[in-house]
Design an enzyme around this catalytic site. Structure first.
Site, PDB file in Angstrom:
ATOM      1  N   ASP A 297     -35.225 -69.261  16.141  1.00 38.18           N
ATOM      2  CA  ASP A 297     -35.021 -69.251  17.667  1.00 38.18           C
ATOM      3  C   ASP A 297     -36.482 -69.874  18.129  1.00 38.18           C
ATOM      4  O   ASP A 297     -37.073 -70.256  17.093  1.00 38.18           O
ATOM      5  CB  ASP A 297     -34.892 -67.682  18.258  1.00 38.18           C
ATOM      6  CG  ASP A 297     -35.923 -66.745  17.822  1.00 38.18           C
ATOM      7  OD1 ASP A 297     -36.970 -67.258  17.339  1.00 38.18           O
ATOM      8  OD2 ASP A 297     -35.953 -65.573  17.945  1.00 38.18           O
TER       9      ASP A 297
ATOM     10  N   TYR B 188     -22.119 -64.226  24.868  1.00 37.93           N
ATOM     11  CA  TYR B 188     -23.347 -64.529  24.920  1.00 37.93           C
ATOM     12  C   TYR B 188     -23.340 -66.059  25.449  1.00 37.93           C
ATOM     13  O   TYR B 188     -22.527 -66.787  25.436  1.00 37.93           O
ATOM     14  CB  TYR B 188     -24.252 -64.863  23.594  1.00 37.93           C
ATOM     15  CG  TYR B 188     -24.172 -63.538  22.605  1.00 37.93           C
ATOM     16  CD1 TYR B 188     -25.460 -62.866  22.799  1.00 37.93           C
ATOM     17  CD2 TYR B 188     -23.397 -63.095  21.940  1.00 37.93           C
ATOM     18  CE1 TYR B 188     -25.588 -61.495  22.206  1.00 37.93           C
ATOM     19  CE2 TYR B 188     -23.441 -61.921  21.203  1.00 37.93           C
ATOM     20  CZ  TYR B 188     -24.650 -61.407  21.566  1.00 37.93           C
ATOM     21  OH  TYR B 188     -24.762 -59.915  20.449  1.00 37.93           O
TER      22      TYR B 188
ATOM     23  N   ARG C 120     -28.266 -67.045  16.697  1.00 40.98           N
ATOM     24  CA  ARG C 120     -29.451 -67.940  16.208  1.00 40.98           C
ATOM     25  C   ARG C 120     -29.035 -68.728  15.023  1.00 40.98           C
ATOM     26  O   ARG C 120     -29.441 -69.921  14.943  1.00 40.98           O
ATOM     27  CB  ARG C 120     -30.776 -67.405  16.099  1.00 40.98           C
ATOM     28  CG  ARG C 120     -30.980 -66.115  15.565  1.00 40.98           C
ATOM     29  CD  ARG C 120     -32.346 -65.420  15.908  1.00 40.98           C
ATOM     30  NE  ARG C 120     -32.111 -64.075  15.549  1.00 40.98           N
ATOM     31  CZ  ARG C 120     -33.106 -63.364  14.757  1.00 40.98           C
ATOM     32  NH1 ARG C 120     -34.012 -64.478  14.150  1.00 40.98           N
ATOM     33  NH2 ARG C 120     -33.023 -62.429  14.210  1.00 40.98           N
TER      34      ARG C 120
ATOM     35  N   ASP D  48     -33.006 -58.675  20.458  1.00 39.76           N
ATOM     36  CA  ASP D  48     -34.668 -59.075  20.245  1.00 39.76           C
ATOM     37  C   ASP D  48     -35.243 -59.271  21.774  1.00 39.76           C
ATOM     38  O   ASP D  48     -34.645 -59.478  22.785  1.00 39.76           O
ATOM     39  CB  ASP D  48     -34.614 -60.287  19.792  1.00 39.76           C
ATOM     40  CG  ASP D  48     -33.605 -60.340  18.318  1.00 39.76           C
ATOM     41  OD1 ASP D  48     -33.888 -59.505  17.681  1.00 39.76           O
ATOM     42  OD2 ASP D  48     -33.273 -61.469  17.825  1.00 39.76           O
TER      43      ASP D  48
END
Length: 309
Positions: free
Chosen positions: A82, A68, A181, A40
């Protein structure tokens, strides 16, 4: 001279994955450029880019595990799950969360878990991406999926957190298709509060890590000095998670022409086998779907020239 190889790009915040591909096409003066999994715009991190003949292996890099680092905020949730979305639920109560509580939740969310993709995602339902429905204000039923979480690690040294809004940092190792998320929301649900992912960085994609990566500005500088090849990984690197088998000379013709052959013993346990000529991949084979004792090509690659081998 044609450029071929896998470029370990560090995607900066504010750009889409497609923006990166578009810019690299201009920098490298080639159209054959593809990324290996969308990040994103507000997410930075490792984004391997396949150039030239390595676009054939992009899907296999995409399928490899990811790591991550994320910040989770407890206290309110958003429509996008998010920090970019509008707030949809808030809990203003004074909260007290301990390290032990978090570690217990992390353990319960490790392994194979079920996720429902967020409405603001590129998952398709009836031929249309979910975010297209979301932008029109249409709520549709989203298919659940099983994803694999290999590990969730708490990065903060605190023993407890108090306040109306609580933030903590975690590291996640996971399989393909995982929405971090959504995982942040699931952590909040397990604690009994609305939550969202307030920051995300991808630190690893397959065999590529943060230390391997270069920025677009660095790529542009390398291209200006004709040094791009110094940072590219070969096609074989993108297939290196699979076993390699060197082909006997008598079998090169059959494999080069993609013939159905007797199943190699490696395929009893492995999904794919890479057949090579002097270490260069020639074909990726898999078990035949209908003939148990046979194997068939999944992907063919150009046979190396004598200069290359």
């Amino acid at each position: 001279m044609a450029i071929n190889g896998i470029l370990p790009l560090w995607k900066e915040r504010g750009m889409t994955s497609h923006d990166c591909v578009f810019k690299l096409r201009k920098i490298l003066k080639t159209k054959k450029v593809g990324h290996t999994g969308t990040l994103d715009p507000e997410v930075d991190g490792v984004l391997p880019i396949c150039i030239g003949n390595t676009t054939k292996v992009a899907e296999y890099i995409t399928d490899q595990g990811k790591s991550y680092e994320a910040e989770v905020t407890i206290g309110y949730s958003t429509e996008t799950e998010d920090a970019t979305g509008s707030v949809v639920a808030t809990d203003d109560s004074e909260k007290h969360i301990t390290k032990e509580q978090l570690l217990d939740v992390f353990e319960k969310l490790t392994g194979e878990i079920t996720q429902i993709p967020p409405m603001y995602s590129a998952v398709k339902v009836k031929g249309k991406k979910l975010y297209e429905y979301a932008r029109q204000g249409i709520e549709v039923e989203r298919p659940s999926r099983i994803v694999r979480i290999d590990a969730i690690e708490l990065l903060d040294d605190q023993q407890e957190w108090t306040g109306k809004s609580i933030k903590f940092n975690i590291r996640i190792r996971c399989g393909k298709g995982t929405y971090i998320r959504t995982l942040a929301v699931q952590i909040g649900q397990a604690l009994g509060y609305p939550a969202h992912m307030s920051r995300l960085t991808r630190t690893q994609s397959g065999k590529f890590s943060r230390e391997d990566c270069v920025t677009l500005a660095q790529v542009a500088e390398l291209a200006q000095n004709d040094n791009v090849n110094t940072i590219l990984k070969p096609l074989s690197y993108g297939l290196s998670v699979f076993p390699f088998v060197e082909i006997e000379e008598k079998n090169i013709f059959a494999i080069k022409n993609g013939q159905v052959l007797e199943r190699h013993s490696i395929l009893a346990e492995q999904e794919f086998v890479v057949f090579t000529v002097k270490g260069h991949p020639l074909a990726l084979y898999k078990r035949h779907p209908e003939k148990a004792d046979k194997m068939k090509p999944e992907k063919m690659f150009s046979i190396p020239t004598m200069d290359e081998v």
